[in-house]
Design a protein around this motif. Sequence first.
Motif, PDB file in Angstrom:
ATOM      1  N   MET A  80      39.902  46.808  40.394  1.00  0.00           N
ATOM      2  CA  MET A  80      40.987  46.036  39.829  1.00  0.00           C
ATOM      3  C   MET A  80      41.008  46.196  38.308  1.00  0.00           C
ATOM      4  N   SER A  81      42.165  46.424  37.807  1.00  0.00           N
ATOM      5  CA  SER A  81      42.289  46.621  36.365  1.00  0.00           C
ATOM      6  C   SER A  81      42.741  45.332  35.688  1.00  0.00           C
ATOM      7  N   ARG A  82      42.657  45.328  34.391  1.00  0.00           N
ATOM      8  CA  ARG A  82      43.089  44.174  33.595  1.00  0.00           C
ATOM      9  C   ARG A  82      44.559  43.867  33.857  1.00  0.00           C
ATOM     10  N   SER A  83      45.363  44.915  33.991  1.00  0.00           N
ATOM     11  CA  SER A  83      46.798  44.706  34.231  1.00  0.00           C
ATOM     12  C   SER A  83      47.050  44.043  35.589  1.00  0.00           C
ATOM     13  N   ASP A  84      46.208  44.338  36.593  1.00  0.00           N
ATOM     14  CA  ASP A  84      46.349  43.684  37.898  1.00  0.00           C
ATOM     15  C   ASP A  84      46.063  42.188  37.796  1.00  0.00           C
ATOM     16  N   VAL A  85      45.021  41.864  37.039  1.00  0.00           N
ATOM     17  CA  VAL A  85      44.655  40.451  36.866  1.00  0.00           C
ATOM     18  C   VAL A  85      45.744  39.714  36.089  1.00  0.00           C
ATOM     19  N   LEU A  86      46.244  40.330  35.031  1.00  0.00           N
ATOM     20  CA  LEU A  86      47.311  39.698  34.247  1.00  0.00           C
ATOM     21  C   LEU A  86      48.592  39.546  35.064  1.00  0.00           C
ATOM     22  N   SER A  87      48.866  40.506  35.916  1.00  0.00           N
ATOM     23  CA  SER A  87      50.030  40.426  36.799  1.00  0.00           C
ATOM     24  C   SER A  87      49.890  39.245  37.761  1.00  0.00           C
ATOM     25  N   LEU A  88      48.693  39.066  38.294  1.00  0.00           N
ATOM     26  CA  LEU A  88      48.441  37.941  39.194  1.00  0.00           C
ATOM     27  C   LEU A  88      48.593  36.609  38.446  1.00  0.00           C
ATOM     28  N   TYR A  89      48.102  36.563  37.233  1.00  0.00           N
ATOM     29  CA  TYR A  89      48.234  35.358  36.401  1.00  0.00           C
ATOM     30  C   TYR A  89      49.707  35.027  36.160  1.00  0.00           C
ATOM     31  N   ASN A 106      36.897  32.381  34.306  1.00  0.00           N
ATOM     32  CA  ASN A 106      36.418  33.644  34.866  1.00  0.00           C
ATOM     33  C   ASN A 106      36.694  34.843  33.966  1.00  0.00           C
ATOM     34  N   GLN A 107      37.134  34.604  32.759  1.00  0.00           N
ATOM     35  CA  GLN A 107      37.506  35.664  31.834  1.00  0.00           C
ATOM     36  C   GLN A 107      36.331  36.580  31.488  1.00  0.00           C
ATOM     37  N   GLN A 108      35.129  36.053  31.476  1.00  0.00           N
ATOM     38  CA  GLN A 108      33.959  36.828  31.056  1.00  0.00           C
ATOM     39  C   GLN A 108      33.314  37.626  32.190  1.00  0.00           C
ATOM     40  N   ILE A 109      33.836  37.501  33.407  1.00  0.00           N
ATOM     41  CA  ILE A 109      33.261  38.230  34.539  1.00  0.00           C
ATOM     42  C   ILE A 109      33.541  39.717  34.374  1.00  0.00           C
ATOM     43  N   THR A 110      32.493  40.524  34.525  1.00  0.00           N
ATOM     44  CA  THR A 110      32.652  41.972  34.380  1.00  0.00           C
ATOM     45  C   THR A 110      32.292  42.734  35.657  1.00  0.00           C
ATOM     46  N   ASP A 111      31.592  42.084  36.559  1.00  0.00           N
ATOM     47  CA  ASP A 111      31.188  42.729  37.806  1.00  0.00           C
ATOM     48  C   ASP A 111      32.416  42.963  38.690  1.00  0.00           C
ATOM     49  N   PRO A 112      32.690  44.197  39.087  1.00  0.00           N
ATOM     50  CA  PRO A 112      33.883  44.500  39.898  1.00  0.00           C
ATOM     51  C   PRO A 112      33.948  43.723  41.217  1.00  0.00           C
ATOM     52  N   GLU A 113      32.790  43.508  41.855  1.00  0.00           N
ATOM     53  CA  GLU A 113      32.781  42.746  43.117  1.00  0.00           C
ATOM     54  C   GLU A 113      33.180  41.298  42.880  1.00  0.00           C
ATOM     55  N   SER A 114      32.670  40.708  41.817  1.00  0.00           N
ATOM     56  CA  SER A 114      33.009  39.322  41.486  1.00  0.00           C
ATOM     57  C   SER A 114      34.492  39.195  41.140  1.00  0.00           C
ATOM     58  N   ILE A 115      35.000  40.156  40.399  1.00  0.00           N
ATOM     59  CA  ILE A 115      36.420  40.148  40.041  1.00  0.00           C
ATOM     60  C   ILE A 115      37.270  40.249  41.304  1.00  0.00           C
ATOM     61  N   LYS A 116      36.866  41.129  42.202  1.00  0.00           N
ATOM     62  CA  LYS A 116      37.598  41.300  43.452  1.00  0.00           C
ATOM     63  C   LYS A 116      37.607  40.004  44.265  1.00  0.00           C
ATOM     64  N   ARG A 117      36.442  39.319  44.333  1.00  0.00           N
ATOM     65  CA  ARG A 117      36.367  38.044  45.062  1.00  0.00           C
ATOM     66  C   ARG A 117      37.267  36.987  44.434  1.00  0.00           C
ATOM     67  N   CYS A 118      37.297  36.927  43.121  1.00  0.00           N
ATOM     68  CA  CYS A 118      38.149  35.950  42.430  1.00  0.00           C
ATOM     69  C   CYS A 118      39.626  36.231  42.703  1.00  0.00           C
ATOM     70  N   ILE A 119      39.994  37.491  42.686  1.00  0.00           N
ATOM     71  CA  ILE A 119      41.390  37.861  42.959  1.00  0.00           C
ATOM     72  C   ILE A 119      41.763  37.516  44.396  1.00  0.00           C
ATOM     73  N   GLU A 120      40.858  37.812  45.320  1.00  0.00           N
ATOM     74  CA  GLU A 120      41.124  37.483  46.723  1.00  0.00           C
ATOM     75  C   GLU A 120      41.262  35.973  46.921  1.00  0.00           C
ATOM     76  N   GLU A 121      40.417  35.200  46.226  1.00  0.00           N
ATOM     77  CA  GLU A 121      40.497  33.742  46.316  1.00  0.00           C
ATOM     78  C   GLU A 121      41.832  33.246  45.769  1.00  0.00           C
ATOM     79  N   CYS A 122      42.257  33.815  44.650  1.00  0.00           N
ATOM     80  CA  CYS A 122      43.531  33.430  44.046  1.00  0.00           C
ATOM     81  C   CYS A 122      44.695  33.750  44.982  1.00  0.00           C
ATOM     82  N   GLU A 123      44.683  34.943  45.543  1.00  0.00           N
ATOM     83  CA  GLU A 123      45.755  35.334  46.464  1.00  0.00           C
ATOM     84  C   GLU A 123      45.761  34.450  47.708  1.00  0.00           C
TER      85      GLU A 123
END
Length: 110
Positions: free
Chosen positions: A1-10, A48-65
């Motif tokens: 997941m890229s920064r733009s994907d996270v910002l798009s979700l936001y 969650n802004q400081q999270i850098t681990d790709p797995e953690s980011i993916k879990r956060c995005i899945e939770e948000c969705e």
Amino acid sequence: MSRSDVLSLYRTVLRLARSWTARSALPHDTDAERKYIAQEARTLFRQNQQITDPESIKRCIEECEARIEIGLHYRNPYPRPETKKTRSLQETSFHRCSTKALWCVLLSLE
């Protein structure tokens, strides 16, 4: 997941907050729920802004969705309460003791 994907979700969550209508359709409920959605999004994304681990980011995005889907489906912006999956032996025995004590008290009142 890229920064733009996270910002798009936001941005998606903030757009959802602007267009949200409460199930009751009362203006004060709608306003309160819109504010809750926007504030919750800001809080969680900043937290969650400081999270850098790709797995953690993916879990956060899945939770948000998932929260978006559940909120839209049930027309409820608030998260579902977490339930305990298992009970420990200690909790079970405490529950039995308190039930037994309750019965003792009830029997002594007769």
